[in-house]
Design a protein around this motif. Structure first.
Motif, PDB file in Angstrom:
ATOM      1  N   VAL A  97      -1.252  -1.699 -13.937  1.00 53.54           N
ATOM      2  CA  VAL A  97      -2.470  -1.887 -13.154  1.00 53.54           C
ATOM      3  C   VAL A  97      -2.735  -3.375 -12.940  1.00 53.54           C
ATOM      4  O   VAL A  97      -3.096  -3.811 -11.834  1.00 53.54           O
ATOM      5  CB  VAL A  97      -3.670  -1.221 -13.863  1.00 53.54           C
ATOM      6  N   ALA A  98      -2.548  -4.150 -13.997  1.00 56.81           N
ATOM      7  CA  ALA A  98      -2.764  -5.594 -13.866  1.00 56.81           C
ATOM      8  C   ALA A  98      -1.816  -6.202 -12.838  1.00 56.81           C
ATOM      9  O   ALA A  98      -2.216  -7.053 -12.026  1.00 56.81           O
ATOM     10  CB  ALA A  98      -2.577  -6.267 -15.223  1.00 56.81           C
ATOM     11  N   ARG A  99      -0.558  -5.779 -12.867  1.00 54.13           N
ATOM     12  CA  ARG A  99       0.426  -6.304 -11.920  1.00 54.13           C
ATOM     13  C   ARG A  99       0.088  -5.876 -10.497  1.00 54.13           C
ATOM     14  O   ARG A  99       0.195  -6.674  -9.549  1.00 54.13           O
ATOM     15  CB  ARG A  99       1.819  -5.800 -12.302  1.00 54.13           C
ATOM     16  N   ALA A 100      -0.332  -4.617 -10.330  1.00 52.43           N
ATOM     17  CA  ALA A 100      -0.704  -4.138  -8.995  1.00 52.43           C
ATOM     18  C   ALA A 100      -1.919  -4.902  -8.480  1.00 52.43           C
ATOM     19  O   ALA A 100      -1.993  -5.261  -7.293  1.00 52.43           O
ATOM     20  CB  ALA A 100      -0.996  -2.645  -9.041  1.00 52.43           C
ATOM     21  N   ALA A 101      -2.877  -5.190  -9.370  1.00 51.95           N
ATOM     22  CA  ALA A 101      -4.055  -5.954  -8.958  1.00 51.95           C
ATOM     23  C   ALA A 101      -3.669  -7.373  -8.556  1.00 51.95           C
ATOM     24  O   ALA A 101      -4.203  -7.930  -7.586  1.00 51.95           O
ATOM     25  CB  ALA A 101      -5.067  -5.982 -10.103  1.00 51.95           C
ATOM     26  N   GLU A 102      -2.730  -7.938  -9.304  1.00 48.94           N
ATOM     27  CA  GLU A 102      -2.259  -9.291  -8.982  1.00 48.94           C
ATOM     28  C   GLU A 102      -1.614  -9.327  -7.600  1.00 48.94           C
ATOM     29  O   GLU A 102      -1.880 -10.224  -6.795  1.00 48.94           O
ATOM     30  CB  GLU A 102      -1.269  -9.753 -10.040  1.00 48.94           C
ATOM     31  N   LEU A 103      -0.758  -8.331  -7.323  1.00 51.90           N
ATOM     32  CA  LEU A 103      -0.094  -8.299  -6.017  1.00 51.90           C
ATOM     33  C   LEU A 103      -1.090  -8.046  -4.890  1.00 51.90           C
ATOM     34  O   LEU A 103      -0.943  -8.570  -3.784  1.00 51.90           O
ATOM     35  CB  LEU A 103       0.997  -7.223  -6.014  1.00 51.90           C
ATOM     36  N   SER A 104      -2.111  -7.218  -5.183  1.00 55.74           N
ATOM     37  CA  SER A 104      -3.102  -6.919  -4.147  1.00 55.74           C
ATOM     38  C   SER A 104      -3.937  -8.137  -3.803  1.00 55.74           C
ATOM     39  O   SER A 104      -4.550  -8.195  -2.730  1.00 55.74           O
ATOM     40  CB  SER A 104      -4.014  -5.782  -4.604  1.00 55.74           C
ATOM     41  N   ALA A 161       0.833  -1.207   0.000  1.00 53.45           N
ATOM     42  CA  ALA A 161       0.000   0.000   0.000  1.00 53.45           C
ATOM     43  C   ALA A 161       0.868   1.258   0.000  1.00 53.45           C
ATOM     44  O   ALA A 161       0.574   2.230  -0.716  1.00 53.45           O
ATOM     45  CB  ALA A 161      -0.931   0.005   1.210  1.00 53.45           C
ATOM     46  N   ASP A 162       1.940   1.238   0.789  1.00 51.78           N
ATOM     47  CA  ASP A 162       2.836   2.401   0.850  1.00 51.78           C
ATOM     48  C   ASP A 162       3.500   2.643  -0.501  1.00 51.78           C
ATOM     49  O   ASP A 162       3.587   3.784  -0.971  1.00 51.78           O
ATOM     50  CB  ASP A 162       3.911   2.183   1.923  1.00 51.78           C
ATOM     51  N   ARG A 163       3.962   1.575  -1.144  1.00 50.18           N
ATOM     52  CA  ARG A 163       4.655   1.729  -2.418  1.00 50.18           C
ATOM     53  C   ARG A 163       3.688   2.211  -3.508  1.00 50.18           C
ATOM     54  O   ARG A 163       4.016   3.093  -4.292  1.00 50.18           O
ATOM     55  CB  ARG A 163       5.294   0.398  -2.823  1.00 50.18           C
ATOM     56  N   VAL A 164       2.505   1.643  -3.537  1.00 49.34           N
ATOM     57  CA  VAL A 164       1.518   2.038  -4.550  1.00 49.34           C
ATOM     58  C   VAL A 164       1.099   3.490  -4.347  1.00 49.34           C
ATOM     59  O   VAL A 164       0.949   4.244  -5.312  1.00 49.34           O
ATOM     60  CB  VAL A 164       0.297   1.093  -4.496  1.00 49.34           C
ATOM     61  N   ALA A 165       0.929   3.901  -3.099  1.00 47.77           N
ATOM     62  CA  ALA A 165       0.560   5.290  -2.822  1.00 47.77           C
ATOM     63  C   ALA A 165       1.658   6.245  -3.290  1.00 47.77           C
ATOM     64  O   ALA A 165       1.374   7.319  -3.833  1.00 47.77           O
ATOM     65  CB  ALA A 165       0.301   5.479  -1.327  1.00 47.77           C
ATOM     66  N   ASP A 166       2.918   5.859  -3.089  1.00 49.99           N
ATOM     67  CA  ASP A 166       4.034   6.688  -3.543  1.00 49.99           C
ATOM     68  C   ASP A 166       4.079   6.789  -5.064  1.00 49.99           C
ATOM     69  O   ASP A 166       4.597   7.771  -5.608  1.00 49.99           O
ATOM     70  CB  ASP A 166       5.357   6.104  -3.035  1.00 49.99           C
ATOM     71  N   MET A 167       3.553   5.777  -5.742  1.00 52.70           N
ATOM     72  CA  MET A 167       3.615   5.752  -7.195  1.00 52.70           C
ATOM     73  C   MET A 167       2.499   6.557  -7.858  1.00 52.70           C
ATOM     74  O   MET A 167       2.607   6.925  -9.028  1.00 52.70           O
ATOM     75  CB  MET A 167       3.548   4.298  -7.683  1.00 52.70           C
ATOM     76  N   GLU A 168       1.431   6.834  -7.125  1.00 55.99           N
ATOM     77  CA  GLU A 168       0.279   7.524  -7.719  1.00 55.99           C
ATOM     78  C   GLU A 168       0.656   8.847  -8.386  1.00 55.99           C
ATOM     79  O   GLU A 168       0.248   9.110  -9.530  1.00 55.99           O
ATOM     80  CB  GLU A 168      -0.795   7.760  -6.656  1.00 55.99           C
TER      81      GLU A 168
END
Length: 246
Positions: free
Chosen positions: A200-207, A100-107
């Motif tokens: 997005v697909a990769r982030a969804a997979e990790l989530s 969550a922290d990494r994805v938020a930093d990437m936004e």
């Protein structure tokens, strides 16, 4: 509000208290003395607000050129913007943790990348409009005719024919540069949009992992590396096309 902040400013309160004390010292009623203090405080705050310099407006951001509706670049831009919205949605849905922290930093980087793609899409449309002003077939036909005339031209008109040929060649060169730039821009728009879709697909997979404990630092870092590759590609294309068309 700025006026309310000025009312709470320590120096203003001290001035108001001093004024009220002075009024009471000259034997004004307590209510009147308090009224003096309140009046002084309000006046001081009003003057401070009115006299404070207004912030200097920065230069207006350049509005990117309009993207031609229904064009290929408009479609790729739509895909990129949809991917950015999807990435933001995933970020909002993640539980607290390293991912969550990494994805938020990437936004912000995702939005910055979409902004660059938006400028590229506008430049693609502008390039297409410029291309439409050069009739490549007519230019090629005129070039062939001039070359044919030069073979049998007398010396007194040869110079004029050469100048005409140079002018026609310049038009042909412009058309070639514009065509090359348009192809490069469209290719990068497609690459950027599809790259964001993949992100997005990769982030969804990790989530979808059962827990952050299953995700090591390297796996999470791959997301940032993927995004950086996309961002660098669109930025380099923007700079390259700006140089080639300047």
């Amino acid at each position: 509000m700025r006026f309310v902040r000025e009312l709470a400013e320590p120096w203003g309160l001290l001035l108001a208290a001093t004024s009220a004390g002075a009024a009471w010292a000259v034997q004004l009623p307590v209510v009147a003395a308090l009224g003096v203090g309140v009046t002084v405080l309000a006046a001081r705050a009003g003057i401070a607000v009115a006299s404070r310099e207004k912030p200097v407006a920065g230069p207006e951001e350049r509005t990117p050129p309009d993207v031609e509706p229904g064009s290929p670049e408009a479609e790729w831009l739509r895909r990129a913007e949809a991917a950015a919205d999807g990435f933001e949605s995933i970020s909002d849905s993640l539980d607290t943790g390293p991912l969550a922290d990494r994805v938020a930093d990437m936004e912000p980087v995702v939005r910055e990348t979409v902004g660059t793609l938006r400028r590229l899409a506008g430049r693609t449309s502008a390039t297409g409009k410029a291309l439409a002003r050069v009739d490549a077939s007519a230019v090629a036909a005129e070039k062939a005719r001039l070359r044919k005339e030069l073979k049998t031209a007398d010396d007194d008109i040869r110079g004029d024919l050469l100048q005409s040929l140079e002018a026609v060649q310049a038009q042909e060169d412009v058309h070639a540069r514009l065509s090359s730039a348009q192809r490069k821009l469209l290719a990068q728009l497609r690459s950027g949009a599809l790259g964001l879709d993949g992100l997005v697909a990769r982030a969804a997979e990790l989530s979808a992992a059962t827990g952050d404990a299953l995700l090591d630092t390297t796996t999470i870092g791959e997301l940032s590396d993927q995004l950086e590759g996309i961002r660098r590609g669109v930025v380099e294309t923007e700079e390259a096309t700006r140089r080639s068309l300047s």
